[in-house]
Design a protein around this motif. Structure first.
Motif, PDB file in Angstrom:
ATOM      1  N   LEU A  30      30.310   9.669 -14.540  1.00 33.64           N
ATOM      2  CA  LEU A  30      29.751  10.484 -15.620  1.00 33.64           C
ATOM      3  C   LEU A  30      30.020   9.863 -16.983  1.00 33.64           C
ATOM      4  O   LEU A  30      29.156   9.871 -17.871  1.00 33.64           O
ATOM      5  N   ALA A  31      31.233   9.342 -17.167  1.00 39.46           N
ATOM      6  CA  ALA A  31      31.586   8.739 -18.455  1.00 39.46           C
ATOM      7  C   ALA A  31      30.692   7.545 -18.768  1.00 39.46           C
ATOM      8  O   ALA A  31      30.235   7.365 -19.906  1.00 39.46           O
ATOM      9  N   LEU A  32      30.427   6.719 -17.754  1.00 37.47           N
ATOM     10  CA  LEU A  32      29.549   5.561 -17.967  1.00 37.47           C
ATOM     11  C   LEU A  32      28.126   6.010 -18.262  1.00 37.47           C
ATOM     12  O   LEU A  32      27.437   5.395 -19.089  1.00 37.47           O
ATOM     13  N   GLU A  86      33.261  -1.829  -7.876  1.00 36.03           N
ATOM     14  CA  GLU A  86      32.571  -3.046  -8.317  1.00 36.03           C
ATOM     15  C   GLU A  86      31.329  -2.721  -9.145  1.00 36.03           C
ATOM     16  O   GLU A  86      31.107  -3.310 -10.210  1.00 36.03           O
ATOM     17  N   ALA A  87      30.527  -1.766  -8.687  1.00 38.21           N
ATOM     18  CA  ALA A  87      29.302  -1.419  -9.403  1.00 38.21           C
ATOM     19  C   ALA A  87      29.616  -0.798 -10.759  1.00 38.21           C
ATOM     20  O   ALA A  87      28.986  -1.122 -11.771  1.00 38.21           O
ATOM     21  N   ASP A  88      30.619   0.088 -10.803  1.00 35.21           N
ATOM     22  CA  ASP A  88      30.979   0.729 -12.070  1.00 35.21           C
ATOM     23  C   ASP A  88      31.585  -0.278 -13.045  1.00 35.21           C
ATOM     24  O   ASP A  88      31.358  -0.187 -14.257  1.00 35.21           O
ATOM     25  N   SER A  89      32.371  -1.217 -12.535  1.00 37.24           N
ATOM     26  CA  SER A  89      32.937  -2.256 -13.416  1.00 37.24           C
ATOM     27  C   SER A  89      31.830  -3.096 -14.035  1.00 37.24           C
ATOM     28  O   SER A  89      31.886  -3.444 -15.226  1.00 37.24           O
ATOM     29  N   ARG A  90      30.824  -3.411 -13.230  1.00 33.46           N
ATOM     30  CA  ARG A  90      29.699  -4.180 -13.746  1.00 33.46           C
ATOM     31  C   ARG A  90      28.921  -3.380 -14.790  1.00 33.46           C
ATOM     32  O   ARG A  90      28.515  -3.916 -15.828  1.00 33.46           O
ATOM     33  N   GLU A 144      20.812 -12.142 -12.595  1.00 32.54           N
ATOM     34  CA  GLU A 144      21.965 -12.818 -12.002  1.00 32.54           C
ATOM     35  C   GLU A 144      22.571 -11.981 -10.883  1.00 32.54           C
ATOM     36  O   GLU A 144      22.979 -12.515  -9.847  1.00 32.54           O
ATOM     37  N   GLN A 145      22.629 -10.663 -11.086  1.00 32.73           N
ATOM     38  CA  GLN A 145      23.175  -9.800 -10.047  1.00 32.73           C
ATOM     39  C   GLN A 145      22.281  -9.806  -8.809  1.00 32.73           C
ATOM     40  O   GLN A 145      22.767  -9.789  -7.674  1.00 32.73           O
TER      41      GLN A 145
END
Length: 551
Positions: free
Chosen positions: A330-332, A395-399, A532-533
């Motif tokens: 939610l924050a992202l 991983e997805a949220d970090s990206r 790139e992803q």
């Protein structure tokens, strides 16, 4: 004294377990919960049921209230359906009180063991967060056992008996004491369960227990007001409506608490069971009867809490809800929406810069003001993202975290470039009565139009991560660079032809071409992240398909 400390620590453990369950559920299902609440606002029955369901998941009506309050504060949900969801949340927490009083002592060590194993081994995955939920549920069950164990010796102390004996007879005092219990324990659920334990040991009478339960519900409304104190007027109205609903329930029931106690005593079940069932049916009947009053209550709250006009003309963040920090998904999403607002401001700056280029010099001041707004939003987004604990990101949220901060930085730099371009046009061209040649102005207009199109497309790619749009944006970047180079050569040709206007504005013209090329690069950089992803995903799939490769 040590026994009392054990009781307080058990209550604290119960509150902490509830917090762990809430944050774990929100991190796994946060986006889905947000969508459920947002989609259920059209019909009151659906909104009511969604409030019950979400509260059953997060184990706290306060957590649901915080979530709904943030939606209303951001303008995503109207006040009337939000109040209906809050009423459903009150019923949900009453149902959970009933569930948590069952004999589930065997389940506590199992949940804690399995939860710790999953959380430590797969912390950044959904399974790891579900392990966190298991830990919280285990702590809740353990805390309930400790509360009962700690409250039993307290009931034999003569001083405690004298203290609680002072609660007999005065319904208002008893209800206020229950409200204090809920506020101190930061949970009406904990206050109700503690009241049931005290009733089971005979420390307090059934009448006092019922008054404490009613007061605990009122205390949860006060907690909601405290939590919403930093929200805008729209958010505070939700908490005000919840508190008024609970106050109405107190006013209607407390005068009849004596006859009601006598009626319940005839049922013949233990007092602690009566307390739990009273809490459940009191909230169910109260909330169902008050659902039709959500509309009038919303109008009353709007009159009590009026919108305060902002004296500061600067733009303020709208979507950076601090209550969502514990839920990275939610924050992202909030940070991404604020970044899109930032992009809208940059687009407005581009449009005003184009007007300045065509002689409207007064817009130069507005461009400078908008650049200050861009800086404010960038700083707010940066500090908001810094509060998200990256260790809890998958991983997805970090990206996504990196994409948001990069996009915000690019937009902030674009704002600075546009401000400088506008100032240069005002100072070097129109202020000295020098004008671009007709051909040169047409070329700048063409580049400006392409620039706005690429900005809009880049915001779309940033929002959707659509591969087709990313490829289209990359092609647009290359076409823009070719067009920019062609126009630079055309300008030099006009200088060779001794075009007076081109000679007078040559430095400014070439400077604008360079600035526009830099702006285009900043706008289009988001496309390369998506591409790139996609290439990395393709490589990973190819490796997985190869025989003999360890997975």
């Amino acid at each position: 004294m040590l026994t009392l400390l054990h009781l307080l620590s058990a209550v604290s453990l119960l509150v902490w377990g509830t917090h762990i369950v809430r944050t774990g559920i929100m991190r796994v299902f946060g986006a889905n919960l947000r969508r459920v609440l947002s989609n259920s606002v059209e019909r009151k029955p659906l909104a009511f049921i969604s409030g019950i369901g979400v509260t059953a998941l997060v184990q706290s009506s306060n957590a649901t209230a915080l979530l709904v309050t943030s939606f209303v504060a951001q303008g995503l949900v109207a006040l009337t359906p939000a109040l209906v969801i809050i009423l459903g949340a009150d019923v949900g927490t009453a149902l959970m009180a009933r569930v948590l009083t069952f004999d589930l002592s065997w389940l506590s060590p199992l949940l804690i063991f399995v939860g710790v194993a999953f959380f430590l081994s797969r912390r950044q995955t959904r399974a790891g967060q579900m392990g966190r939920v298991g830990i919280g549920l285990g702590l809740i069950l353990l805390a309930l056992e400790l509360i009962v164990a700690a409250a039993t010796p307290i009931t034999h102390a003569s001083g405690v008996k004298v203290l609680f004996s002072s609660l007999t007879g005065d319904t208002i005092l008893d209800a206020l004491t229950g409200a204090v219990f809920a506020i101190v324990s930061y949970s009406s659920l904990a206050a109700v369960l503690l009241t049931a334990t005290l009733a089971a040991t005979g420390v307090i009478s059934l009448k006092v227990s019922l008054c404490l339960v009613i007061g605990a519900n009122l205390g949860s409304g006060v907690l909601a007001m405290i939590n919403a104190s930093k929200q805008n007027a729209a958010g505070r109205r939700v908490a005000m409506g919840s508190l008024l609903f609970k106050l109405i329930g107190c006013v209607l029931v407390l005068p009849f608490i004596g006859p009601l106690t006598e009626l319940l005593a005839r049922i013949g079940i233990p007092d602690e069971e009566l307390v739990i069932y009273f809490h459940m049916f009191y909230n169910l009947i109260r909330c169902v009867l008050l659902v039709p009053m959500a509309g009038p209550m919303a109008r009353i709250c709007e009159r009590l809490i009026a919108d305060v006009p902002e004296e500061d003309p600067r733009l303020r963040p709208r979507h950076l809800d601090l209550s969502a920090i514990d839920t990275p998904t939610l924050a992202l999403a909030n940070a991404a929406r604020e970044t899109l607002r930032m992009g809208d401001v940059v687009e407005h700056m581009l449009i005003l810069q184009h007007e300045v280029m065509h002689g409207k010099l007064t817009q130069d001041r507005e461009v400078r003001r908008l650049d200050d707004d861009v800086d404010v939003l960038y700083t707010a987004i940066k500090l908001y993202l810094a509060q998200i604990h990256k260790g809890d990101l998958g991983e997805a949220d970090s990206r996504r975290w990196a994409e948001i901060i990069e996009m915000a930085l690019n937009l902030e730099q674009a704002g600075d470039i546009i401000e400088r371009m506008t100032g240069d046009i005002a100072a070097k061209s129109h202020a000295t009565r020098r004008a671009f040649s007709p051909e040169g102005l047409q070329e700048l207009d063409s580049l400006h139009e392409k620039l706005v199109e690429n900005l809009r497309l880049s915001l779309s790619v940033f929002l959707s991560n659509d591969l087709t749009s990313a490829r289209r944006l990359r092609r647009s970047k290359h076409r823009f660079r070719l067009l920019d180079r062609r126009y630079a050569h055309a300008h030099v040709d006009r200088l060779h032809q001794h075009n007076v206007q081109s000679i007078e504005t040559s430095a400014l013209h070439l400077g604008l071409l360079g600035d526009m090329k830099r702006l285009n690069s900043l706008f289009c950089s988001v496309a390369y992240n998506v591409l790139e992803q996609d290439e990395k995903d393709d490589e990973r799939e190819e490796l997985d398909d190869l025989p003999g490769i360890a997975k």
